[in-house]
Scaffold this motif. Structure first.
Motif, PDB file in Angstrom:
ATOM      1  N   LEU A 193       0.866  -1.175   0.000  1.00 18.85           N
ATOM      2  CA  LEU A 193       0.000   0.000   0.000  1.00 18.85           C
ATOM      3  C   LEU A 193       0.904   1.227   0.000  1.00 18.85           C
ATOM      4  N   VAL A 194       0.961   1.931  -1.138  1.00 18.14           N
ATOM      5  CA  VAL A 194       1.986   2.941  -1.375  1.00 18.14           C
ATOM      6  C   VAL A 194       1.409   4.360  -1.320  1.00 18.14           C
ATOM      7  N   TYR A 195       2.146   5.240  -0.655  1.00 21.59           N
ATOM      8  CA  TYR A 195       1.837   6.669  -0.710  1.00 21.59           C
ATOM      9  C   TYR A 195       3.118   7.435  -1.020  1.00 21.59           C
ATOM     10  N   ASP A 196       2.963   8.685  -1.406  1.00 20.00           N
ATOM     11  CA  ASP A 196       4.085   9.562  -1.759  1.00 20.00           C
ATOM     12  C   ASP A 196       4.366  10.479  -0.562  1.00 20.00           C
ATOM     13  N   ILE A 197       5.573  10.401  -0.004  1.00 23.80           N
ATOM     14  CA  ILE A 197       5.866  11.186   1.202  1.00 23.80           C
ATOM     15  C   ILE A 197       5.836  12.692   0.938  1.00 23.80           C
ATOM     16  N   THR A 198       5.831  13.094  -0.343  1.00 21.73           N
ATOM     17  CA  THR A 198       5.802  14.528  -0.670  1.00 21.73           C
ATOM     18  C   THR A 198       4.395  15.030  -0.972  1.00 21.73           C
ATOM     19  N   ARG A 199       3.393  14.152  -0.876  1.00 18.84           N
ATOM     20  CA  ARG A 199       2.008  14.542  -1.167  1.00 18.84           C
ATOM     21  C   ARG A 199       1.099  13.984  -0.076  1.00 18.84           C
ATOM     22  N   ARG A 200       0.732  14.841   0.863  1.00 19.99           N
ATOM     23  CA  ARG A 200      -0.038  14.388   2.019  1.00 19.99           C
ATOM     24  C   ARG A 200      -1.375  13.770   1.630  1.00 19.99           C
ATOM     25  N   GLN A 201      -1.969  14.254   0.550  1.00 24.69           N
ATOM     26  CA  GLN A 201      -3.276  13.708   0.177  1.00 24.69           C
ATOM     27  C   GLN A 201      -3.199  12.211  -0.145  1.00 24.69           C
ATOM     28  N   THR A 202      -2.051  11.751  -0.629  1.00 27.78           N
ATOM     29  CA  THR A 202      -1.902  10.316  -0.919  1.00 27.78           C
ATOM     30  C   THR A 202      -1.819   9.512   0.371  1.00 27.78           C
ATOM     31  N   PHE A 203      -1.299  10.130   1.419  1.00 29.19           N
ATOM     32  CA  PHE A 203      -1.241   9.501   2.744  1.00 29.19           C
ATOM     33  C   PHE A 203      -2.632   9.490   3.371  1.00 29.19           C
ATOM     34  N   ASP A 204      -3.369  10.564   3.182  1.00 33.24           N
ATOM     35  CA  ASP A 204      -4.716  10.653   3.729  1.00 33.24           C
ATOM     36  C   ASP A 204      -5.673   9.647   3.075  1.00 33.24           C
ATOM     37  N   SER A 205      -5.291   9.123   1.911  1.00 31.05           N
ATOM     38  CA  SER A 205      -6.140   8.160   1.196  1.00 31.05           C
ATOM     39  C   SER A 205      -5.937   6.725   1.673  1.00 31.05           C
ATOM     40  N   ILE A 206      -4.983   6.503   2.569  1.00 32.76           N
ATOM     41  CA  ILE A 206      -4.642   5.133   2.966  1.00 32.76           C
ATOM     42  C   ILE A 206      -5.846   4.386   3.532  1.00 32.76           C
ATOM     43  N   GLY A 207      -6.645   5.051   4.372  1.00 27.85           N
ATOM     44  CA  GLY A 207      -7.812   4.390   4.958  1.00 27.85           C
ATOM     45  C   GLY A 207      -8.779   3.890   3.896  1.00 27.85           C
ATOM     46  N   ARG A 208      -8.979   4.693   2.869  1.00 29.20           N
ATOM     47  CA  ARG A 208      -9.887   4.293   1.780  1.00 29.20           C
ATOM     48  C   ARG A 208      -9.345   3.071   1.038  1.00 29.20           C
ATOM     49  N   TRP A 209      -8.039   3.067   0.784  1.00 34.16           N
ATOM     50  CA  TRP A 209      -7.440   1.920   0.094  1.00 34.16           C
ATOM     51  C   TRP A 209      -7.506   0.648   0.940  1.00 34.16           C
ATOM     52  N   LEU A 210      -7.324   0.798   2.246  1.00 29.36           N
ATOM     53  CA  LEU A 210      -7.429  -0.371   3.121  1.00 29.36           C
ATOM     54  C   LEU A 210      -8.845  -0.934   3.107  1.00 29.36           C
ATOM     55  N   ASN A 211      -9.833  -0.051   3.129  1.00 31.59           N
ATOM     56  CA  ASN A 211     -11.224  -0.507   3.066  1.00 31.59           C
ATOM     57  C   ASN A 211     -11.496  -1.262   1.778  1.00 31.59           C
ATOM     58  N   GLU A 212     -10.952  -0.742   0.677  1.00 27.56           N
ATOM     59  CA  GLU A 212     -11.148  -1.401  -0.612  1.00 27.56           C
ATOM     60  C   GLU A 212     -10.469  -2.761  -0.638  1.00 27.56           C
ATOM     61  N   LEU A 213      -9.261  -2.824  -0.107  1.00 27.77           N
ATOM     62  CA  LEU A 213      -8.521  -4.090  -0.046  1.00 27.77           C
ATOM     63  C   LEU A 213      -9.292  -5.129   0.757  1.00 27.77           C
ATOM     64  N   HIS A 214      -9.839  -4.725   1.894  1.00 27.21           N
ATOM     65  CA  HIS A 214     -10.570  -5.653   2.742  1.00 27.21           C
ATOM     66  C   HIS A 214     -11.923  -6.039   2.144  1.00 27.21           C
ATOM     67  N   THR A 215     -12.485  -5.154   1.345  1.00 26.91           N
ATOM     68  CA  THR A 215     -13.775  -5.438   0.720  1.00 26.91           C
ATOM     69  C   THR A 215     -13.646  -6.494  -0.370  1.00 26.91           C
ATOM     70  N   TYR A 216     -12.591  -6.400  -1.173  1.00 30.78           N
ATOM     71  CA  TYR A 216     -12.464  -7.249  -2.353  1.00 30.78           C
ATOM     72  C   TYR A 216     -11.489  -8.410  -2.197  1.00 30.78           C
ATOM     73  N   SER A 217     -10.851  -8.538  -1.027  1.00 33.15           N
ATOM     74  CA  SER A 217      -9.904  -9.641  -0.849  1.00 33.15           C
ATOM     75  C   SER A 217     -10.050 -10.200   0.556  1.00 33.15           C
TER      76      SER A 217
END
Length: 225
Positions: free
Chosen positions: A93-117
């Motif tokens: 699960l990758v984010y860009d340390i220079t773009r905070r919005q990509t870090f703020d999206s981590i929760g959404r990606w985790l939810n998607e991962l848990h939903t489909y796998s």
């Protein structure tokens, strides 16, 4: 298919499906290119849909193949990529340390991962682009704290200078291998115990009828699904 059967694993090794997820332009494709081919593309374009590479590793003398799927981060490709989570046993699960919005999206990606796998997918949180330290918006401590909160592995990487790239992938693959090896060992111990019980001549009760009488078998084994 996440991995070969136990019998295949003894002779052919293991095959693990791993997905790379995260917002667009966080460097997922370059992480995979660096790990699989030791290449880096400074002007790489956004992934369209899904791409994958197979990388071989050796663990405890056994061949392990990691089939790594690079998923598009753009919202419009979600309908395509969600199906590819199925069967995954590992995720970066990758984010860009220079773009905070990509870090703020981590929760959404985790939810998607848990939903489909599977909920038990081995996951490592990866803060990419450490070579751009002067532009950092997300601290290392923030990344560690988020990983600890969600019980994830954590590592910071740079696909550009190849910092921790192999280690991130290897951490996931080794953990999956260790989990599977423990399960194989436990199953063998159960089989040994069953065979020992059968060999002792003790009766194995299969079921009881309405009157409480039991059907039993001596010297045989019954497995139910």
């Amino acid at each position: 298919m996440a991995f070969y059967s136990e019998e295949d694993a003894e002779t052919q090794g293991y095959l693990f499906k791993i997905v790379l997820i995260g917002d667009s332009a966080v460097g997922k494709s370059n992480l995979l290119a660096r790990f699989a081919r030791d290449e880096f593309y400074p002007n790489s374009k956004s992934t369209i849909g899904v791409e994958f590479q197979t990388q071989k590793m050796e663990i405890d003398g056994k061949e392990v193949k990691a089939q790594i799927w690079d998923t598009a981060g753009q919202e419009r490709f979600k309908a395509i990529t969600s199906a590819y989570y199925r069967g995954a046993v590992g995720a970066l699960l990758v984010y860009d340390i220079t773009r905070r919005q990509t870090f703020d999206s981590i929760g959404r990606w985790l939810n998607e991962l848990h939903t489909y796998s599977d909920m038990n997918v081995v996951t490592i949180l990866v803060g990419n682009k450490t070579d751009l330290k002067n532009a950092r918006e997300v601290s290392t401590d923030e990344g560690k704290a988020l990983a600890e909160a969600h019980d994830l592995f954590f590592m910071e990487t740079s696909a550009l200078d190849n910092s921790n790239v192999a280690a991130a992938f290897q951490t996931v693959v080794k953990e999956i291998y260790d989990i599977l090896s423990r399960k194989v060992l436990q199953s063998r111990e159960v089989i040994k115990k069953d065979e020992s019980s059968i060999g002792s001549g003790r009766a194995v009760v299969l079921q009881q009828d309405a009157n409480g009488a039991g059907d039993s078998a001596t010297g045989s084994r019954c497995c139910s699904s």
